[in-house]
Write an enzyme that holds these catalytic residues in place. Sequence first.
Site, PDB file in Angstrom:
ATOM      1  N   LYS A   1       3.085 -15.306   2.770  1.00 20.55           N
ATOM      2  CA  LYS A   1       3.449 -15.841   1.682  1.00 20.55           C
ATOM      3  C   LYS A   1       5.015 -16.302   1.366  1.00 20.55           C
ATOM      4  O   LYS A   1       5.388 -15.773   0.312  1.00 20.55           O
ATOM      5  CB  LYS A   1       2.647 -15.270   0.358  1.00 20.55           C
ATOM      6  CG  LYS A   1       2.632 -15.982  -1.045  1.00 20.55           C
ATOM      7  CD  LYS A   1       1.748 -17.109  -1.169  1.00 20.55           C
ATOM      8  CE  LYS A   1       2.048 -17.589  -2.722  1.00 20.55           C
ATOM      9  NZ  LYS A   1       1.110 -18.968  -2.628  1.00 20.55           N
TER      10      LYS A   1
ATOM     11  N   ASP B   1      -2.725 -18.139   0.679  1.00 19.62           N
ATOM     12  CA  ASP B   1      -3.888 -19.214   0.019  1.00 19.62           C
ATOM     13  C   ASP B   1      -4.594 -19.958   0.724  1.00 19.62           C
ATOM     14  O   ASP B   1      -5.673 -20.207   0.737  1.00 19.62           O
ATOM     15  CB  ASP B   1      -3.349 -19.763  -1.258  1.00 19.62           C
ATOM     16  CG  ASP B   1      -1.944 -20.335  -0.886  1.00 19.62           C
ATOM     17  OD1 ASP B   1      -1.390 -20.285   0.109  1.00 19.62           O
ATOM     18  OD2 ASP B   1      -1.590 -20.849  -1.836  1.00 19.62           O
TER      19      ASP B   1
ATOM     20  N   ASP C   1      -6.421  -6.936   4.407  1.00 14.77           N
ATOM     21  CA  ASP C   1      -7.478  -6.156   3.683  1.00 14.77           C
ATOM     22  C   ASP C   1      -8.368  -7.373   3.068  1.00 14.77           C
ATOM     23  O   ASP C   1      -9.635  -7.332   3.299  1.00 14.77           O
ATOM     24  CB  ASP C   1      -6.925  -5.454   2.639  1.00 14.77           C
ATOM     25  CG  ASP C   1      -8.040  -4.661   1.795  1.00 14.77           C
ATOM     26  OD1 ASP C   1      -8.954  -4.109   2.317  1.00 14.77           O
ATOM     27  OD2 ASP C   1      -7.964  -4.800   0.694  1.00 14.77           O
TER      28      ASP C   1
ATOM     29  N   TYR D   1       0.630  -1.197  -0.021  1.00 19.05           N
ATOM     30  CA  TYR D   1       0.093   0.015   0.007  1.00 19.05           C
ATOM     31  C   TYR D   1       0.914   1.189   0.002  1.00 19.05           C
ATOM     32  O   TYR D   1       0.416   2.313  -0.536  1.00 19.05           O
ATOM     33  CB  TYR D   1      -1.134   0.044   1.276  1.00 19.05           C
ATOM     34  CG  TYR D   1      -2.197  -0.674   1.309  1.00 19.05           C
ATOM     35  CD1 TYR D   1      -2.340  -1.901   0.821  1.00 19.05           C
ATOM     36  CD2 TYR D   1      -3.387   0.120   1.298  1.00 19.05           C
ATOM     37  CE1 TYR D   1      -3.535  -2.762   0.654  1.00 19.05           C
ATOM     38  CE2 TYR D   1      -4.582  -0.576   1.123  1.00 19.05           C
ATOM     39  CZ  TYR D   1      -4.777  -1.798   0.927  1.00 19.05           C
ATOM     40  OH  TYR D   1      -5.937  -2.549   0.735  1.00 19.05           O
TER      41      TYR D   1
END
Length: 350
Positions: free
Chosen positions: A185, A218, A242, A136
């Site tokens: 991740k 995921d 988010d 962001y």
Amino acid sequence: MLLPGDGIGPEVVQEATKVLEAVARKFGRRFQFETRPMGGNAIDSHGDPLPEETLAACRQADAVLLGAVGGPKWDDPRAKTRPEAGLLKIRKELGLFANLRPIKPFSQLLAASPLRREIIEGTDILFVRELTGGIYFGESGRRPHASGEEAYNVMSYTTGEVERVVRVAAEAARRRRGKLTMVDKANVLDASRLWRSVTARIMAEEFPELTYEVVLVDAMAMHLLSRPRDFDVVVTENLFGDILTDEGSMLTGSMGLLPSAALGTPGPGLYEPIHGSAPDIAGQGIANPLGTILAAAMLLRYSLSMEQEAVAVETAVSAVLTAGHRTRDIAAGQASVGTQKMGALVIAAL
Ligand code: IPM
Ligand code: MN
């Protein structure tokens, strides 16, 4: 400081303000409210989604209650600025790096979720989303490319940014069921590998008594729907948080019910419902004000240290739901009440 914003923002903030006024009457408190422009309306009036004066006024406040920002009017991708830029800026400027997003379905509303009761019953998750770093706020831009253009956003984190938000999350886990899940991740991203090593160290050194696990993002998207009860506190970086919290909101049936608190460095916290400005229903008086009313309860708890008052508001909301009152978003086609009526019912229950 009230920042009603755009769309349904002003409608829901008005009800939350009335609830705070009722809290003041009941508990012998005095709150002083001021209102400032922010978001699309501030672009219209000041050419800036977060005017200097609004930011300065927020810095002086004990807490900030925000409705929602954005709408189709300000969606032009070529526009110089966007309402959302104001939201990102206020988070950054006030140093609000930890975003608390509790996901706890009301037992009265288990039928409102698209998921089966036996899956969601008993779910009680506190998401702690990192809010002032990552993709962001990383370097970004567009440049010419042989095929047309190239656009990029960089995800970067520092050790210190990870440490401080992990500490907030672990301290919350200590006061809850003692389990922390870190979502990343790390099989692909360097930024995630830093998260993983820093979090492992903080947990081992400072929170050895907590149960700690890591889950890939995921897989988390899946586990959140298949076994939500297994999670207590979940900490993750900005973009993953988010996305996962919107997904998590469906465990409760409606985004209209979920509050959030953005906390950080000493100074005012920022409280908002997690839903957006819902331009499709703005001005119709049918928006659900409960997310903002519950955000006001978080404000009482975290910024004003008024735990008793916070619990009273939460209990009143629960009582109104138990009595069967619903706004349209959670009515499942049955009779519903409007925004103002819902606010009045909460005040009556209080
Ligand atoms: C949220 C919103 C914001 C975000 C947008 C409006 C910038 O989706 O608070 O979750 O992405 O953080
Ligand atoms: Mn979001």
